[in-house]
Scaffold this motif. Structure first.
Motif, PDB file in Angstrom:
ATOM      1  N   LEU A   7     -10.308  27.504  -6.808  1.00 50.69           N
ATOM      2  CA  LEU A   7      -8.859  27.348  -6.902  1.00 50.69           C
ATOM      3  C   LEU A   7      -8.168  28.244  -5.878  1.00 50.69           C
ATOM      4  O   LEU A   7      -7.246  27.813  -5.182  1.00 50.69           O
ATOM      5  N   ALA A   8      -8.601  29.474  -5.764  1.00 51.05           N
ATOM      6  CA  ALA A   8      -8.025  30.399  -4.792  1.00 51.05           C
ATOM      7  C   ALA A   8      -8.239  29.885  -3.373  1.00 51.05           C
ATOM      8  O   ALA A   8      -7.340  29.968  -2.521  1.00 51.05           O
ATOM      9  N   LEU A   9      -9.401  29.344  -3.089  1.00 51.09           N
ATOM     10  CA  LEU A   9      -9.714  28.815  -1.769  1.00 51.09           C
ATOM     11  C   LEU A   9      -8.789  27.633  -1.420  1.00 51.09           C
ATOM     12  O   LEU A   9      -8.250  27.545  -0.315  1.00 51.09           O
ATOM     13  N   VAL A  10      -8.590  26.751  -2.379  1.00 45.74           N
ATOM     14  CA  VAL A  10      -7.700  25.600  -2.170  1.00 45.74           C
ATOM     15  C   VAL A  10      -6.265  26.078  -1.942  1.00 45.74           C
ATOM     16  O   VAL A  10      -5.561  25.572  -1.061  1.00 45.74           O
ATOM     17  N   LEU A  11      -5.802  27.064  -2.704  1.00 44.92           N
ATOM     18  CA  LEU A  11      -4.449  27.585  -2.535  1.00 44.92           C
ATOM     19  C   LEU A  11      -4.269  28.243  -1.172  1.00 44.92           C
ATOM     20  O   LEU A  11      -3.242  28.046  -0.506  1.00 44.92           O
ATOM     21  N   VAL A  12      -5.255  28.995  -0.719  1.00 45.45           N
ATOM     22  CA  VAL A  12      -5.188  29.618   0.600  1.00 45.45           C
ATOM     23  C   VAL A  12      -5.133  28.538   1.676  1.00 45.45           C
ATOM     24  O   VAL A  12      -4.328  28.624   2.616  1.00 45.45           O
ATOM     25  N   LEU A  13      -5.945  27.514   1.554  1.00 46.46           N
ATOM     26  CA  LEU A  13      -5.943  26.419   2.515  1.00 46.46           C
ATOM     27  C   LEU A  13      -4.587  25.716   2.533  1.00 46.46           C
ATOM     28  O   LEU A  13      -4.056  25.394   3.603  1.00 46.46           O
ATOM     29  N   LEU A  14      -3.998  25.513   1.374  1.00 48.04           N
ATOM     30  CA  LEU A  14      -2.689  24.881   1.279  1.00 48.04           C
ATOM     31  C   LEU A  14      -1.623  25.732   1.963  1.00 48.04           C
ATOM     32  O   LEU A  14      -0.794  25.210   2.722  1.00 48.04           O
ATOM     33  N   VAL A  15      -1.635  27.027   1.745  1.00 45.54           N
ATOM     34  CA  VAL A  15      -0.665  27.920   2.378  1.00 45.54           C
ATOM     35  C   VAL A  15      -0.829  27.898   3.898  1.00 45.54           C
ATOM     36  O   VAL A  15       0.146  27.843   4.651  1.00 45.54           O
ATOM     37  N   VAL A  16      -2.060  27.909   4.382  1.00 45.71           N
ATOM     38  CA  VAL A  16      -2.310  27.855   5.829  1.00 45.71           C
ATOM     39  C   VAL A  16      -1.780  26.548   6.409  1.00 45.71           C
ATOM     40  O   VAL A  16      -1.104  26.546   7.447  1.00 45.71           O
ATOM     41  N   LEU A  17      -2.040  25.430   5.753  1.00 41.74           N
ATOM     42  CA  LEU A  17      -1.548  24.142   6.232  1.00 41.74           C
ATOM     43  C   LEU A  17      -0.020  24.088   6.249  1.00 41.74           C
ATOM     44  O   LEU A  17       0.584  23.582   7.204  1.00 41.74           O
ATOM     45  N   LEU A  18       0.618  24.610   5.211  1.00 38.03           N
ATOM     46  CA  LEU A  18       2.085  24.623   5.168  1.00 38.03           C
ATOM     47  C   LEU A  18       2.664  25.531   6.249  1.00 38.03           C
ATOM     48  O   LEU A  18       3.733  25.239   6.801  1.00 38.03           O
ATOM     49  N   ALA A  19       1.977  26.603   6.589  1.00 41.77           N
ATOM     50  CA  ALA A  19       2.439  27.490   7.661  1.00 41.77           C
ATOM     51  C   ALA A  19       2.296  26.826   9.026  1.00 41.77           C
ATOM     52  O   ALA A  19       3.076  27.104   9.944  1.00 41.77           O
ATOM     53  N   LEU A  20       1.334  25.937   9.182  1.00 42.79           N
ATOM     54  CA  LEU A  20       1.125  25.273  10.467  1.00 42.79           C
ATOM     55  C   LEU A  20       2.206  24.231  10.780  1.00 42.79           C
ATOM     56  O   LEU A  20       2.461  23.937  11.951  1.00 42.79           O
ATOM     57  N   LEU A  21       2.849  23.679   9.758  1.00 45.17           N
ATOM     58  CA  LEU A  21       3.887  22.662   9.977  1.00 45.17           C
ATOM     59  C   LEU A  21       5.038  23.193  10.839  1.00 45.17           C
ATOM     60  O   LEU A  21       5.355  22.597  11.869  1.00 45.17           O
ATOM     61  N   PRO A  22       5.695  24.295  10.457  1.00 44.35           N
ATOM     62  CA  PRO A  22       6.785  24.773  11.328  1.00 44.35           C
ATOM     63  C   PRO A  22       6.272  25.273  12.673  1.00 44.35           C
ATOM     64  O   PRO A  22       6.968  25.145  13.684  1.00 44.35           O
ATOM     65  N   LEU A  23       5.068  25.809  12.715  1.00 39.26           N
ATOM     66  CA  LEU A  23       4.513  26.249  13.991  1.00 39.26           C
ATOM     67  C   LEU A  23       4.352  25.063  14.948  1.00 39.26           C
ATOM     68  O   LEU A  23       4.648  25.170  16.139  1.00 39.26           O
ATOM     69  N   GLY A  24       3.909  23.932  14.440  1.00 42.62           N
ATOM     70  CA  GLY A  24       3.778  22.732  15.249  1.00 42.62           C
ATOM     71  C   GLY A  24       5.131  22.236  15.751  1.00 42.62           C
ATOM     72  O   GLY A  24       5.263  21.827  16.901  1.00 42.62           O
ATOM     73  N   TRP A  25       6.147  22.285  14.873  1.00 50.72           N
ATOM     74  CA  TRP A  25       7.486  21.840  15.265  1.00 50.72           C
ATOM     75  C   TRP A  25       8.048  22.741  16.366  1.00 50.72           C
ATOM     76  O   TRP A  25       8.608  22.264  17.351  1.00 50.72           O
ATOM     77  N   PHE A  26       7.910  24.056  16.212  1.00 51.43           N
ATOM     78  CA  PHE A  26       8.407  24.987  17.230  1.00 51.43           C
ATOM     79  C   PHE A  26       7.648  24.817  18.541  1.00 51.43           C
ATOM     80  O   PHE A  26       8.232  24.925  19.620  1.00 51.43           O
ATOM     81  N   ALA A  27       6.373  24.537  18.476  1.00 60.79           N
ATOM     82  CA  ALA A  27       5.581  24.309  19.692  1.00 60.79           C
ATOM     83  C   ALA A  27       6.061  23.046  20.410  1.00 60.79           C
ATOM     84  O   ALA A  27       6.168  23.018  21.637  1.00 60.79           O
ATOM     85  N   ARG A  28       6.378  22.002  19.656  1.00 58.85           N
ATOM     86  CA  ARG A  28       6.897  20.757  20.251  1.00 58.85           C
ATOM     87  C   ARG A  28       8.224  21.037  20.939  1.00 58.85           C
ATOM     88  O   ARG A  28       8.461  20.615  22.067  1.00 58.85           O
ATOM     89  N   ARG A  29       9.113  21.765  20.284  1.00 56.44           N
ATOM     90  CA  ARG A  29      10.408  22.100  20.890  1.00 56.44           C
ATOM     91  C   ARG A  29      10.233  22.935  22.151  1.00 56.44           C
ATOM     92  O   ARG A  29      10.940  22.743  23.130  1.00 56.44           O
ATOM     93  N   ARG A  30       9.285  23.843  22.137  1.00 55.21           N
ATOM     94  CA  ARG A  30       9.018  24.679  23.314  1.00 55.21           C
ATOM     95  C   ARG A  30       8.504  23.814  24.472  1.00 55.21           C
ATOM     96  O   ARG A  30       8.925  23.964  25.609  1.00 55.21           O
ATOM     97  N   ARG A  31       7.611  22.874  24.178  1.00 53.81           N
ATOM     98  CA  ARG A  31       7.084  21.984  25.223  1.00 53.81           C
ATOM     99  C   ARG A  31       8.172  21.090  25.802  1.00 53.81           C
ATOM    100  O   ARG A  31       8.095  20.680  26.950  1.00 53.81           O
ATOM    101  N   GLN A  32       9.190  20.766  24.997  1.00 48.93           N
ATOM    102  CA  GLN A  32      10.239  19.849  25.435  1.00 48.93           C
ATOM    103  C   GLN A  32      11.495  20.565  25.947  1.00 48.93           C
ATOM    104  O   GLN A  32      12.513  19.929  26.182  1.00 48.93           O
ATOM    105  N   ARG A  33      11.421  21.871  26.161  1.00 48.85           N
ATOM    106  CA  ARG A  33      12.627  22.585  26.592  1.00 48.85           C
ATOM    107  C   ARG A  33      13.133  22.123  27.954  1.00 48.85           C
ATOM    108  O   ARG A  33      14.283  22.349  28.293  1.00 48.85           O
ATOM    109  N   SER A  34      12.294  21.455  28.737  1.00 51.02           N
ATOM    110  CA  SER A  34      12.738  20.949  30.040  1.00 51.02           C
ATOM    111  C   SER A  34      13.421  19.579  29.936  1.00 51.02           C
ATOM    112  O   SER A  34      13.932  19.076  30.936  1.00 51.02           O
TER     113      SER A  34
END
Length: 165
Positions: A7-34
């Motif tokens: 259960l702890a392993l699944v929760l940690v994995l879920l938190v990591v995945l949820l943290a990656l969502l905004p990181l991906g969005w910010f990376a897309r915005r950074r790539r498109q700044r031009s």
């Protein structure tokens, strides 16, 4: 392995995945700044050909409905009021600056069934292709009066470049 450990392993994995969502969005915005910002709304829009309510679905790179444009307020789905004038197309969305597409930047009008995160009945989306600076893009709209919109926008295209809707 114990049940608590799994259960702890699944929760940690879920938190990591949820943290990656905004990181991906910010990376897309950074790539498109031009990406060039849309043209400023002119003082005079010309004669109105019609106003249409509906949903702004997405703006993507032309020909790639998975490549969402995330900068300049084009990244999020919302309500929209689209005004077609002799001088171009005005997209007014709550909470965002108005997006102006000058007549000379319009490339084509077509229909679509799907884009990055939306699937509708066949030909249920209006697909407006236009130039955002030197980049061809496609804006997808789901309008309450698609036939009226098509009739108002089609005359803005040069006769040789019109597409049948």
């Amino acid at each position: 392995m114990s049940r608590e450990f799994l259960l702890a392993l699944v929760l940690v994995l879920l938190v990591v995945l949820l943290a990656l969502l905004p990181l991906g969005w910010f990376a897309r915005r950074r790539r498109q700044r031009s990406v060039t910002a849309p043209a400023a709304v002119p003082a005079s829009l010309g004669e109105s050909r019609g106003a249409f309510r509906g949903k702004y679905v997405a703006t993507t790179a032309s020909g790639d409905p998975y490549d969402r444009i995330a900068v300049h307020g084009l990244g999020f789905r919302s309500n929209v009021e689209v005004t077609v004038t002799d001088a171009g197309l005005l997209l007014a969305r709550p909470g965002e600056s108005d997006t102006w597409i000058p007549r000379e930047d319009l490339r084509s009008l077509d229909r679509a069934t799907w884009t990055i995160d939306r699937v509708v009945e066949p030909d249920g989306l209006q697909l407006v292709e236009w130039m955002l600076g030197s980049r061809p893009v496609a804006t997808y709209l789901r309008l309450d009066d698609p036939t009226g919109f098509d009739a108002a926008l089609t005359p803005l295209f040069p006769t040789t470049e019109r597409q049948a809707s």
